[in-house]
Scaffold this motif. Structure first.
Motif, mmCIF file in Angstrom:
data_model
loop_
_atom_site.group_PDB
_atom_site.id
_atom_site.type_symbol
_atom_site.label_atom_id
_atom_site.label_comp_id
_atom_site.label_asym_id
_atom_site.label_seq_id
_atom_site.Cartn_x
_atom_site.Cartn_y
_atom_site.Cartn_z
ATOM 1 N N PHE A 182 0.974 -1.255 0.008
ATOM 2 C CA PHE A 182 0.094 0.058 0.083
ATOM 3 C C PHE A 182 1.029 1.087 0.171
ATOM 4 C CE2 PHE A 182 -3.478 -2.300 2.269
ATOM 5 C CZ PHE A 182 -3.700 -3.112 1.120
ATOM 6 N N ARG A 239 3.670 1.465 -1.213
ATOM 7 C CA ARG A 239 4.283 1.746 -2.800
ATOM 8 C C ARG A 239 3.351 2.118 -3.612
ATOM 9 N NH1 ARG A 239 4.343 -4.259 -4.284
ATOM 10 N NH2 ARG A 239 2.416 -3.826 -5.219
ATOM 11 N N GLU A 240 2.018 1.775 -3.484
ATOM 12 C CA GLU A 240 0.868 2.334 -4.282
ATOM 13 C C GLU A 240 0.707 3.736 -3.935
ATOM 14 O OE1 GLU A 240 -0.240 1.141 -7.181
ATOM 15 O OE2 GLU A 240 0.925 -0.636 -6.438
ATOM 16 N N VAL A 241 0.927 4.452 -2.797
ATOM 17 C CA VAL A 241 0.649 5.462 -2.482
ATOM 18 C C VAL A 241 1.818 6.332 -3.206
ATOM 19 C CG1 VAL A 241 0.741 7.539 -0.892
ATOM 20 C CG2 VAL A 241 -0.229 5.479 -0.185
ATOM 21 N N ARG A 274 3.313 5.550 -6.237
ATOM 22 C CA ARG A 274 2.949 5.501 -7.633
ATOM 23 C C ARG A 274 1.702 6.341 -7.771
ATOM 24 N NH1 ARG A 274 1.523 -0.436 -9.318
ATOM 25 N NH2 ARG A 274 1.989 0.554 -11.647
ATOM 26 N N GLU A 324 -6.430 11.018 -8.875
ATOM 27 C CA GLU A 324 -4.948 10.889 -8.933
ATOM 28 C C GLU A 324 -4.508 12.484 -9.345
ATOM 29 O OE1 GLU A 324 -2.398 7.622 -10.182
ATOM 30 O OE2 GLU A 324 -1.957 8.932 -11.806
ATOM 31 N N ARG A 356 -2.115 14.722 -6.678
ATOM 32 C CA ARG A 356 -0.914 15.298 -7.302
ATOM 33 C C ARG A 356 -0.539 16.706 -6.701
ATOM 34 N NH1 ARG A 356 1.176 11.790 -12.270
ATOM 35 N NH2 ARG A 356 1.125 9.733 -11.255
ATOM 36 N N LEU A 398 -4.714 12.369 -0.598
ATOM 37 C CA LEU A 398 -5.166 10.946 -1.107
ATOM 38 C C LEU A 398 -6.733 10.808 -0.727
ATOM 39 C CD1 LEU A 398 -3.730 8.740 -2.762
ATOM 40 C CD2 LEU A 398 -3.769 7.522 -0.508
ATOM 41 N N TYR A 421 -6.516 5.805 2.124
ATOM 42 C CA TYR A 421 -5.371 4.876 2.913
ATOM 43 C C TYR A 421 -5.609 3.589 2.886
ATOM 44 C CZ TYR A 421 -3.797 9.504 4.661
ATOM 45 O OH TYR A 421 -3.745 10.919 4.736
ATOM 46 N N MET A 435 -5.982 0.997 -1.367
ATOM 47 C CA MET A 435 -4.715 1.091 -2.373
ATOM 48 C C MET A 435 -4.807 0.088 -3.223
ATOM 49 S SD MET A 435 -3.633 3.885 -1.388
ATOM 50 C CE MET A 435 -2.549 4.039 -2.792
ATOM 51 N N VAL A 436 -5.577 -0.936 -2.636
ATOM 52 C CA VAL A 436 -5.721 -2.101 -3.704
ATOM 53 C C VAL A 436 -6.547 -1.625 -4.864
ATOM 54 C CG1 VAL A 436 -6.977 -4.307 -4.182
ATOM 55 C CG2 VAL A 436 -5.607 -4.133 -1.958
ATOM 56 N N TYR A 475 -6.430 1.465 -6.078
ATOM 57 C CA TYR A 475 -5.447 2.504 -6.779
ATOM 58 C C TYR A 475 -4.576 1.415 -7.466
ATOM 59 C CZ TYR A 475 -6.694 7.003 -4.896
ATOM 60 O OH TYR A 475 -7.405 8.115 -4.447
ATOM 61 N N GLU A 476 -4.083 0.585 -6.788
ATOM 62 C CA GLU A 476 -3.149 -0.447 -7.765
ATOM 63 C C GLU A 476 -3.821 -0.793 -8.883
ATOM 64 O OE1 GLU A 476 -1.797 -3.809 -5.331
ATOM 65 O OE2 GLU A 476 0.003 -4.228 -6.748
ATOM 66 N N HIS A 510 -3.686 1.841 -11.497
ATOM 67 C CA HIS A 510 -2.271 2.085 -12.038
ATOM 68 C C HIS A 510 -1.870 0.996 -12.940
ATOM 69 C CE1 HIS A 510 -1.323 4.431 -8.045
ATOM 70 N NE2 HIS A 510 -1.841 5.178 -8.757
#
Lengths: 457, 457
Positions: free
Chosen positions: A174, A176-178, A180, B376, B380, B385, B422, B425-426, B428-429, B432
């Motif tokens: 997780f 790592r994904e933040v 990314r 995203e 940025r 997040l 938070y 993230m799964v 978000y992964e 990505h």
């Protein structure tokens, strides 16, 4: 519930925010010892540091005369997105502890990096951008620093290459994904992307990496790729300079309500948070304007101040970085598994080491099960789920508040709550399940590690 | 960077915080339809609701006359630990979009539950404590509500039994551990602890559960265990009442700087956030004092307002709860996998449904890949997040700001940023890695689902 006129959360207005960082070294009578070139054992020059660090950061690193560095407008504007951070009165904790002490904490966790690391990350990214660089490299273990740097680089449009210790890369997807999400390039270390990585992989097939190895890879990429420099999130003087924003805001918030602290407490790994939090208070202590007890809290498993030796040592396990004089356990010391990843560093910033040696501050070490018990107690009444690192300070703040209950003293305690624990639930789970151990190194183990210290004339 | 006199983050002072919740129903010309007893199809009485919900909450649920409910001091004190929440000027997003629009967001994510859910959780826990109950039961899917309720119960010393959909319990162990940190008893559902759970396990061995099943278990435990009641985090009138704190603070912050919004945007699942955010603005719109565009944003995979039908329906898949009149996809509708777990509800709060039917607000649905792209982009530049749920509002706020760029209009856009991502993230992964799908139900599928609606005379 106590009802005084001090709000639960003291927020400075934007126009009350500090406009300059404070460089504590300028006011120290005994200056921290300089970085030494590992080959010549002579003090590192700006020219020697320039291939590794950005020019402006080298200047900040070596300057122990200038007391205040104005915060550039671009950094100040970014700060305004997550600063000022609140100074919180822990009314509910006080009530729970039945203590006459007044407890305040400076909470740095209300940003996506989850910690104070963003204060320095945005500064280092800014100076890299100003120098016209393409990008920066760094290493990350627990991931707070890598996340902060990713956010900062994204903001300034810089490339960000993060070498993440392979075991963390795999166990903390997780985090790592933040990174990314913020566009960072995250590589598990050791990797095939560097010579040192290839060498380590050949010698130790299947290794899950170490912080020392990740540093070596990041430095190699920075120094061999045109337009890149290496950045670091703790230990260095420049980092403590940027983190002084924590202490300066705390000082301003306390003065706004005419509050005089008695005890200031911070957790200490490399020293970035503690050095920043205490900076203006230590200045007044050095100048004889005030007398505070200042307490560094470190894990019993990695007790550099309380059980280390004050000597020149390598900053990295790979022994490629300059030598720093610090309280250290030896760069070969491998801290036992401790869930406060941010405190698993063998040494302590030179500035804090000198202050400790001058007896201007105290240090205590605490076992991690007691730290997690304090963390849970805090979370249940104050609502914030603290990072394991931060919880070291909570533990000692609670201990001091309980002493006040016993003596009846109405002391004012201020501690640094550096971040949140959302990415540390594996550790909390171990604690809940009674599977967390307290490792305390033996004297023999430490003596063996001290033997790895470099010999400096 | 724009430099106006409006700070990045508008914080109310404690003495500017709202002292009462606002009950929008009191000012609605067409009142929301009442809850019906599923057996008799007559309006539910206080006596019928009392075995399930706390007495004070039943009174709030049924009251569509009283406009303001004073916030009890105990709740207000807890609010002060994480409220007021900031109203943030999205200067950096505006600059990135090159829009003349002014964008503000009310950020509810700065607390450990990670969302606005805590606003109602603490109220519901308070009334349970006041009634002398031992504890409460609830269900949780994504986990934000369960976390918020755990925190609230911990604060008041109440037992908290959470039935967590088994698939989430297994896939989101970190959410589970946060709840355990706050002392909650978390059971994967279906379980052997209830009759309905045993029945379902016997009929469907190996099932990973559903929200409907978890609700049934939680209600069974609440109604069969002396000293317990059931609590719910969305849909109900009482929840919208407590969540009005979001809108009231937003209104006060805007007035403090003489800002007049043109468009107000919120994500909508069951309606807890949107109903709270828009409450005072809708009041003025109903009274003809102001004219705002108010936009509900829902996922294209679960489009209750934009493609549902306005009818009485069961609130739960298990069909044990009262019937509510609402825009619904049918209680048998199983939303396709959508990572915004908080928006995967087949219906919409009766209050919002009535307002939408009266054409006092608009609704749009958006596909999730576009939502994550907006998330995203936002992360940025603005540093936060966002949760997938909240990102639905971000997506439409960006769309509206781009329209302003095209027309040159300097509209003021306010949207609700309900929480942080938070624990997502799964998702978000997947985004990505290009592995995220956009599912949009066919008309045939919806017609089939509508056929499951109960027949009400």
């Amino acid at each position: 519930m106590k009802t005084e006129n001090i709000p639960y959360k003291i927020y400075l207005n934007e126009d009350e925010m500090p406009k300059a960082w404070y460089n504590l070294r300028a006011d120290m009578k005994n200056k921290p010892a300089p970085l030494l070139n590992p080959a010549t054992h002579k003090p590192m020059t700006a020219e020697e540091l320039a291939p590794v660090f950005c020019d402006d950061l080298v200047a900040q690193e070596l300057d122990d005369k200038t007391a205040y560095f104005p915060i550039p407008e671009e950094i100040f504007n970014f700060y305004k997105m997550f600063r000022p951070s609140p100074l919180v009165r822990a009314y509910c904790l006080e009530e729970k502890l039945k203590t006459p002490a007044k407890i305040y904490y400076k909470f740095e966790g209300n940003n996506t990096s989850g910690s104070h690391k963003l204060n320095s990350a945005i500064a280092q990214a800014y100076y890299a951008k100003k120098q016209g660089l393409k990008g920066v490299t760094t290493e990350t273990g627990a991931g707070q620093w890598g996340t902060a740097l990713s956010m900062a680089c994204s903001y300034f449009g810089l490339d960000c290459k993060v070498y993440m210790v392979k075991v963390s890369y795999e166990q903390k997807p997780f985090r790592r994904e933040v990174m990314r999400t913020y566009g960072a390039n995250v590589t598990p270390s050791p990797s095939e992307t560097t010579n040192i990585g290839k060498k380590i992989l050949a010698e130790h097939p299947g290794t899950t990496g170490s912080l020392g190895c990740a540093i070596s890879e990041a430095v190699e990429v920075a120094t061999t790729t045109p337009g890149y420099r290496y950045v670091l999130g703790s230990v260095l003087n420049q980092v403590l300079l940027h983190q002084s924003i924590i202490g300066l805001e705390t000082e301003a918030a306390l003065k706004k309500y005419n509050i005089k602290p008695d005890i200031i407490i911070g957790c200490a790994g490399g020293g970035s948070n503690l050095g920043g939090l205490i900076a203006p208070f230590m200045r007044d202590k050095i100048k004889g304007l005030a007398d505070y007890r200042i307490i560094a809290v470190e894990p019993a498993s990695c007790p550099s101040l309380t059980r280390g030796t004050y000597a020149y040592d390598f900053c990295d396990t790979g022994m490629v970085c300059p030598l720093a004089k610090m309280y250290t356990l030896g760069s070969g010391y491998i801290p036992a598994p401790n869930h406060a990843g941010g405190l698993r560093y063998h040494g302590m910033s030179s500035t804090l080491s000198q202050l400790y040696d001058d007896k201007l501050m105290e240090a205590v070490s605490v076992p991690q099960t007691e730290v997690f018990a304090a963390a849970e107690q805090f979370a249940r009444v104050e609502g914030i789920l603290p990072a394991p690192e931060s919880s070291h300070a909570i533990k000692v703040a609670i201990d001091e508040a309980i002493k006040c209950r016993e003596t009846g003293e109405e002391k004012t305690i201020v501690f640094g709550l550096t971040g949140t624990g959302y990415f540390d639930m594996v550790a909390y789970e171990k604690f809940h399940d009674g599977k967390m151990d307290d490792y305390i190194p033996s004297d023999e183990e430490l003596q063996k590690s001290f033997a790895t210290l470099p010999k400096i004339d």
